[in-house]
Enzyme design. Structure first.
Site, mmCIF file in Angstrom:
data_model
loop_
_atom_site.group_PDB
_atom_site.id
_atom_site.type_symbol
_atom_site.label_atom_id
_atom_site.label_comp_id
_atom_site.label_asym_id
_atom_site.label_seq_id
_atom_site.Cartn_x
_atom_site.Cartn_y
_atom_site.Cartn_z
ATOM 1 N N GLY A 113 14.689 21.719 -34.896
ATOM 2 C CA GLY A 113 15.111 21.539 -33.507
ATOM 3 C C GLY A 113 15.346 22.837 -32.749
ATOM 4 N N ILE A 114 16.350 22.781 -31.903
ATOM 5 C CA ILE A 114 16.629 23.907 -31.015
ATOM 6 C C ILE A 114 17.036 25.148 -31.808
ATOM 7 C CG2 ILE A 114 18.101 24.694 -29.119
ATOM 8 C CD1 ILE A 114 18.302 21.755 -28.194
ATOM 9 N N ASP B 78 22.029 26.160 -42.433
ATOM 10 C CA ASP B 78 22.042 24.711 -42.218
ATOM 11 C C ASP B 78 22.696 24.069 -43.434
ATOM 12 O OD1 ASP B 78 21.216 21.943 -41.392
ATOM 13 O OD2 ASP B 78 20.040 23.092 -39.917
ATOM 14 N N LEU C 107 33.753 3.840 -26.624
ATOM 15 C CA LEU C 107 35.050 4.255 -27.163
ATOM 16 C C LEU C 107 35.746 3.144 -27.934
ATOM 17 C CD1 LEU C 107 37.141 6.489 -27.390
ATOM 18 C CD2 LEU C 107 38.007 5.849 -25.130
ATOM 19 N N ASN D 259 29.188 11.421 -20.655
ATOM 20 C CA ASN D 259 28.044 10.543 -20.896
ATOM 21 C C ASN D 259 28.516 9.234 -21.508
ATOM 22 O OD1 ASN D 259 25.374 10.242 -20.473
ATOM 23 N ND2 ASN D 259 24.696 11.463 -22.228
ATOM 24 N N TYR E 294 31.374 13.159 -28.306
ATOM 25 C CA TYR E 294 30.459 14.286 -28.072
ATOM 26 C C TYR E 294 30.861 15.060 -26.808
ATOM 27 C CZ TYR E 294 25.894 16.671 -27.659
ATOM 28 O OH TYR E 294 24.890 17.603 -27.559
ATOM 29 N N LYS F 103 31.886 18.935 -26.676
ATOM 30 C CA LYS F 103 31.086 19.937 -25.964
ATOM 31 C C LYS F 103 31.870 20.554 -24.796
ATOM 32 C CE LYS F 103 27.330 19.922 -28.465
ATOM 33 N NZ LYS F 103 26.923 21.136 -29.215
HETATM 34 N N1 LIG Z 1 18.389 18.012 -27.784
HETATM 35 C C1 LIG Z 1 19.062 18.004 -26.640
HETATM 36 O O1 LIG Z 1 18.609 17.474 -25.645
HETATM 37 C C2 LIG Z 1 20.407 18.643 -26.569
HETATM 38 C C3 LIG Z 1 21.098 18.565 -25.373
HETATM 39 C C4 LIG Z 1 22.334 19.176 -25.268
HETATM 40 C C5 LIG Z 1 22.858 19.871 -26.341
HETATM 41 N N2 LIG Z 1 22.217 19.909 -27.512
HETATM 42 C C6 LIG Z 1 22.839 20.674 -28.592
HETATM 43 O O2 LIG Z 1 21.924 21.602 -29.159
HETATM 44 C C7 LIG Z 1 22.224 21.791 -30.519
HETATM 45 C C8 LIG Z 1 20.974 21.562 -31.338
HETATM 46 O O3 LIG Z 1 20.496 20.275 -31.078
HETATM 47 P P1 LIG Z 1 19.105 19.727 -31.640
HETATM 48 O O4 LIG Z 1 18.567 18.826 -30.632
HETATM 49 O O5 LIG Z 1 18.288 20.798 -32.136
HETATM 50 O O6 LIG Z 1 19.631 18.817 -32.850
HETATM 51 P P2 LIG Z 1 19.038 18.603 -34.283
HETATM 52 O O7 LIG Z 1 19.783 17.443 -34.828
HETATM 53 O O8 LIG Z 1 17.559 18.557 -34.234
HETATM 54 O O9 LIG Z 1 19.464 19.917 -35.065
HETATM 55 C C9 LIG Z 1 20.794 20.183 -35.400
HETATM 56 C C10 LIG Z 1 20.824 20.937 -36.703
HETATM 57 O O10 LIG Z 1 22.179 21.207 -37.042
HETATM 58 C C11 LIG Z 1 22.359 20.959 -38.398
HETATM 59 N N3 LIG Z 1 23.733 20.584 -38.730
HETATM 60 C C12 LIG Z 1 24.374 19.452 -38.410
HETATM 61 N N4 LIG Z 1 25.594 19.469 -38.953
HETATM 62 C C13 LIG Z 1 25.740 20.607 -39.629
HETATM 63 C C14 LIG Z 1 26.767 21.160 -40.403
HETATM 64 N N5 LIG Z 1 27.932 20.524 -40.584
HETATM 65 N N6 LIG Z 1 26.578 22.361 -40.953
HETATM 66 C C15 LIG Z 1 25.402 23.024 -40.765
HETATM 67 N N7 LIG Z 1 24.397 22.535 -40.054
HETATM 68 C C16 LIG Z 1 24.555 21.330 -39.508
HETATM 69 C C17 LIG Z 1 21.445 19.824 -38.710
HETATM 70 O O11 LIG Z 1 21.136 19.756 -40.089
HETATM 71 C C18 LIG Z 1 20.232 20.174 -37.853
HETATM 72 O O12 LIG Z 1 19.306 20.953 -38.570
HETATM 73 C C19 LIG Z 1 23.348 20.835 -30.836
HETATM 74 O O13 LIG Z 1 24.574 21.509 -30.753
HETATM 75 C C20 LIG Z 1 23.261 19.809 -29.735
HETATM 76 O O14 LIG Z 1 24.486 19.196 -29.489
HETATM 77 C C21 LIG Z 1 20.991 19.321 -27.649
#
Ligand SMILES: NC(=O)c1ccc[n+]([C@@H]2O[C@H](COP(=O)([O-])OP(=O)(O)OC[C@H]3O[C@@H](n4cnc5c(N)ncnc54)[C@H](O)[C@@H]3O)[C@@H](O)[C@H]2O)c1
Lengths: 427, 468
Positions: B239-240, B259, B318, B368, B374, B378
């Site tokens: 992901g991101i 991770d 909730l 949201n 969440y 955040k």
């Molecule tokens: N995708 C979106 O549209 C979006 C929007 C707003 C914010 N975010 C934020 O961006 C960040 C990344 O999101 P994403 O879409 O890539 O999500 P994702 O689920 O694809 O990736 C998240 C990663 O974090 C890892 N992770 C989760 N819990 C963990 C832990 N306890 N210890 C270590 N690693 C852990 C997961 O294994 C995963 O690889 C997050 O903080 C998410 O809240 C995403």
């Protein structure tokens, strides 16, 4: 060898009124106009029978038969036939370059007196035969028998009969001077309003100069013209605003009113050493102090075709420790109002002065009241070779009126991306 | 890369249909390409009379070799000349309609009361339609809260409304952002200006960035701003987070990817691909902060950039949400960040000019449905940034957060189609962002040149309608 440099006096200028293309001078040749002008100068300063050091001058649009235009003109005047003459040519810079040649020869003691002159006709213009026809005719000339000549004639094609009329176009860009200047106007953000204002000033100042008699001993009537045909004393912003753009497309800012028209005319300036002037009982009006040329790369670097004087002037004034503001009068040739305004803006612009001229500070603004106060080319017209002489004659007289030690700057832009500039000092 | 609607709409047929039935017509946003200049097109740089930021702006434009135009204003021309910026002249009155710009940059710092806000209109009204596709509007002003004169403060505060409205008008994938600088401080603007001008900021629009004074004078190698730096990204197996690791490595950093142990295999692949190292640990485990600090200090002698990206959602309204869901989200998204930061600071693991970058979300700003846990976690991330910014500054480091909007990831792919489509289109770009957009924003905040950027929350949301 004479190692000392002498002061060069400007004793007086003379010109015929400038006419518009195909106006009263339509049938007058370059030689007719130049001879008349030289003779008027001769009469005014009593030079009949005099053998001057040299007469230097030229025309931009020239027939090939006029290879010795100035000498042939001199032979038609009351000057002594023992006066040598020389043709020079540097587009619109021709007249001023002629004066630089004469001045340098006087300064070095090679001659004691001379006339710088220039002339141009856009009406009685040379027409060339088509290049293919020319090649054919030359072949015919080389042919030995009539049979060969007849054979050559079969190569004659209708297109060969179209003549080559000289065009006001830059050979390397294919753009006319107006097109080039339209680009410059846009690059420098020169508005239509500003251009029209300059044009109105040019007409009004020239009309005023005629009214107060300033032109009386500078202009001699010719073929029924007493004043420049192009001059519109009643020119106004309202009238100019009605004109359609002539260059730069439908949104262009340049019109026939703020661009110089094609014109016919001639001018001449008498120059001499101070000793020669004294010996002939003539009073110097001004001194020819120095000159500088420059050129820009309008082809590859795409610099403004007519902005070369913006480069020449700083070199010239630096050599004399002068600032741009140190002059009492500025004679900037008005090929187009936009070109004058762009030049002034360039000198005021910190970026141009730093990037192009390598200066830490801009040259600054000039006082607009000191710019072309007796009219400019927009009002008078602009027979290419004759403009330099008009500027020198009028500035010398004006500086003389202002007093000894006053300074004047001349700036002329020319085709090919060139510029010629000079400093005069009132006597 | 682009979603299928955006792809379809950009085919000739798609364009025609979209026009006829009035569908949003997202353009494919330009993204960073190392072979392209920072900004690929001319920049028009204007300013209100009395503008004071001409120097640093002109210097940046000169450094990046931008083809620059300025209006005929003495202070702008002088600033350009002093910076060695060969700026051309722009006069709206004489310029042809074909004269367009990739960016409009306006220095509004000289506006001292509301009556002078008309300068915005004077500059932008004749130029706003000259913006090219994926173009940029950047307005520079003075941080209102730090302006002492009330009327000046009002006028500077007004810039925000202007920029946010312009951001909604520009279309064609163009963005508009506002940069506030601390009055009277020689701001280091270059890093931020480069980011905002370039395609790196593709999905950042309608944002306000505040730049304060700089403690460091570290001048980055702009082609590899993170060369010699060590960066750790949590949640980087996919992901991101993975995109962040890639971009930080591209910018020259040695990246430690972290991770959960369950993702160890994917994590190792990411590390290997980037020439980085991996650390499989659950950030909520009790010894995680110590393990992380140990790793960084032992293997790298410390860390320069720490990115708290790991995060999860556990959505439920909730009333139906059990405490476990609540706690898990808060533990990972919020409390783990606090614990790790505390340990790293305590152990002095941050090297000089260090960076903490957190990942919030627009859900933390706007809230949201179904995301009370969440949203809380955040918003807490924003709280962390605000609460520790001063302390961070004292340590010579910065703490900021990015707040992504709708980003095309596995997380968002799991959302039901109708809600997903709405989320995607409800922003000024009419499309979702890509992980790389968030990553580029993090890389900008991480840059050694961004030391004046502290305590900022920068949304990467294409100016989402949510929480605007
Ligand atoms: N995708 C979106 O549209 C979006 C929007 C707003 C914010 N975010 C934020 O961006 C960040 C990344 O999101 P994403 O879409 O890539 O999500 P994702 O689920 O694809 O990736 C998240 C990663 O974090 C890892 N992770 C989760 N819990 C963990 C832990 N306890 N210890 C270590 N690693 C852990 C997961 O294994 C995963 O690889 C997050 O903080 C998410 O809240 C995403």
């Amino acid at each position: 060898m004479n190692s000392s440099v002498r002061r060069v006096a400007i004793l007086g200028g003379m010109r015929i009124p400038f006419a518009r293309q195909d106006g009263p001078y339509a049938k007058a040749s370059n030689q007719d106009m130049l001879t008349t002008t030289l003779d008027a100068l001769v009469s005014r300063y009593g030079l009949e029978g005099e053998a001057l050091g040299e007469v230097v001058g030229g025309a931009v649009l020239k027939h090939s038969r006029d290879f010795n235009l100035v000498r042939e003109s001199v032979l038609g005047t009351k000057l002594s036939p023992a006066t040598s003459a020389m043709d020079v040519q540097q587009a619109c810079g021709t007249g001023l370059e002629a004066a630089i040649v004469v001045a340098n020869k006087i300064a070095l003691g090679q001659i004691d007196s001379g006339i710088a002159c220039g002339v141009d006709t856009t009406s009685d213009a040379p027409i060339g035969v088509n290049e293919d026809l020319r090649a054919l005719l030359l072949d015919a000339n080389r042919a030995k028998t009539n049979q060969q000549r007849v054979a050559l004639l079969t190569r004659l094609r209708p297109h060969m009969l179209l003549p080559e009329i000289p065009r006001n176009v830059e050979p390397r860009t294919g753009l006319s001077m107006g097109d080039h200047t339209a680009i410059t106007a846009r690059e420098w953000g020169i508005t239509r309003q500003a251009q029209d204002e300059l044009a109105v000033d040019s007409h009004h100042h020239l009309a005023a100069a005629y009214e107060r008699g300033f032109q009386d001993d500078l202009v001699t009537p010719y073929l029924g013209l007493e004043r420049d045909q192009n001059l519109r004393p009643d020119s106004s912003l309202e009238k100019l605003a009605r004109l359609k753009p002539a260059f730069g497309g439908p949104e262009g800012t340049m019109t026939a009113g703020n661009s110089t028209p094609l014109s016919d005319g001639a001018s001449a300036v008498l120059m001499a050493s101070e000793e020669w002037a004294a010996a002939h009982g003539l009073e110097p009006l001004a001194f020819f102090v120095d000159a500088q040329t420059a050129a820009v790369d309008h082809v590859h670097a795409r610099e403004g075709l007519l902005l070369a004087p913006a480069y020449a002037v700083p070199k010239l004034i630096d050599r004399h420790g002068l600032a741009l503001g140190d002059f009492d009068q500025y004679e900037i040739h008005e090929a187009f109002a936009a070109q004058v305004l762009a030049t002034l803006r360039a000198w005021e612009d910190p970026v141009f002065c730093k990037e192009r001229l390598g200066r830490d500070a801009p040259l600054g603004a000039i006082e607009r009241a000191k710019l072309n106060p007796n009219g400019g080319s927009l009002g008078a017209g602009h027979p290419f070779g004759a403009t330099g002489g008009r500027l020198i004659g009028a500035l010398a007289k004006s500086l003389h009126e202002k007093g000894a030690g006053t300074r004047g700057l001349i700036s002329v832009c020319a085709a090919g991306g060139e510029g010629v500039t000079a400093i005069l000092e009132g006597a | 890369m682009a979603d299928r609607y955006t792809e379809l709409i950009n085919t000739p047929i798609g364009k025609t249909i979209a026009k006829q039935i009035g569908l949003p017509a997202p353009v494919v946003l330009e993204r960073f390409d190392p072979n392209r200049p920072v900004i690929d097109g001319p920049v028009l740089f204007g300013g209100a009379p009395g503008a004071t930021l001409g120097g640093p702006v002109a210097a940046t434009l000169a450094h990046i070799g931008a083809e620059t135009y300025t209006p005929l204003q003495e202070e702008l021309r002088s600033a350009a000349a002093a910076a060695g910026l060969d700026a051309k002249i722009f006069n709206a009155e004489t310029a042809g309609a074909e004269q367009t710009f990739k960016a409009l940059v306006f220095d509004a710092s000289g506006i001292t009361d509301s009556t002078q806000l008309v300068e915005l209109h004077r500059f932008f009204s004749p130029t706003i339609r000259r913006i090219r596709s994926c173009g940029r509007v950047i307005v520079l002003g003075l941080t209102p809260e730090l302006v002492s004169h009330p009327r000046q403060r009002v006028a500077q505060r007004a810039l925000e409304g202007f920029v946010r409205s312009v951001a909604k008008e520009v279309k064609k994938g163009a963005s508009a952002n506002l940069v506030y600088l601390t009055p009277g401080v020689d701001a280091r603007l270059e890093s931020t200006l480069r980011f905002l001008l370039s395609p790196r900021s593709a999905y950042v629009s309608g944002q306000v960035i505040r730049i304060g004074s700089s403690a460091n004078a570290e001048e980055p190698d702009w082609s590899a701003p993170l060369a010699g730096k060590v960066a750790l990204v949590t949640g980087a197996a996919r992901g991101i987070g993975k995109a962040m690791a890639e971009v930080l490595a591209r910018d020259g950093a040695h990246v430690v990817v972290l991770d959960v142990p369950q993702a160890a295999e994917a994590l190792a692949t990411v590390a290997a691909d980037l020439g980085g190292s991996d650390l499989a640990v659950d950030i909520t485990s009790e010894d995680a902060p110590k393990l992380i600090a140990d790793h960084l200090l032992e293997h790298h002698g410390g860390v320069d950039v720490f990115v708290h990206n790991a995060g999860i959602t556990r959505d439920k309204t909730l009333a139906r949400m059990d405490e476990e869901r609540w706690q898990l989200v808060l533990a990972i998204n919020t409390s783990a960040i606090e614990a790790i930061n505390a340990e790293l600071v305590e152990r002095q693991a941050f090297r000089a000019n260090g960076r903490i970058v957190c990942v919030s979300s627009i859900a933390g700003i706007a809230g949201n449905f179904g995301q009370t846990n969440y949203g809380t976690s955040k918003a807490a991330v924003i709280g962390i940034v605000n609460a520790y910014a001063e302390e961070a500054a004292g340590l010579g480091i910065t703490i900021n957060a990015v707040a992504p909007g709708f980003i095309e990831t596995q997380m968002t792919a799991a959302i039901p189609i109708t809600i997903r489509e709405a989320g995607r289109r409800m922003n000024s770009m009419s499309q979702g962002g890509l992980p790389v957009d968030v990553a580029e924003t993090v890389a900008w905040l991480a840059s050694p040149g961004s030391d004046g950027v502290n305590n900022n929350i920068v949304r990467v949301c294409g100016q989402s309608l949510l929480g605007a």
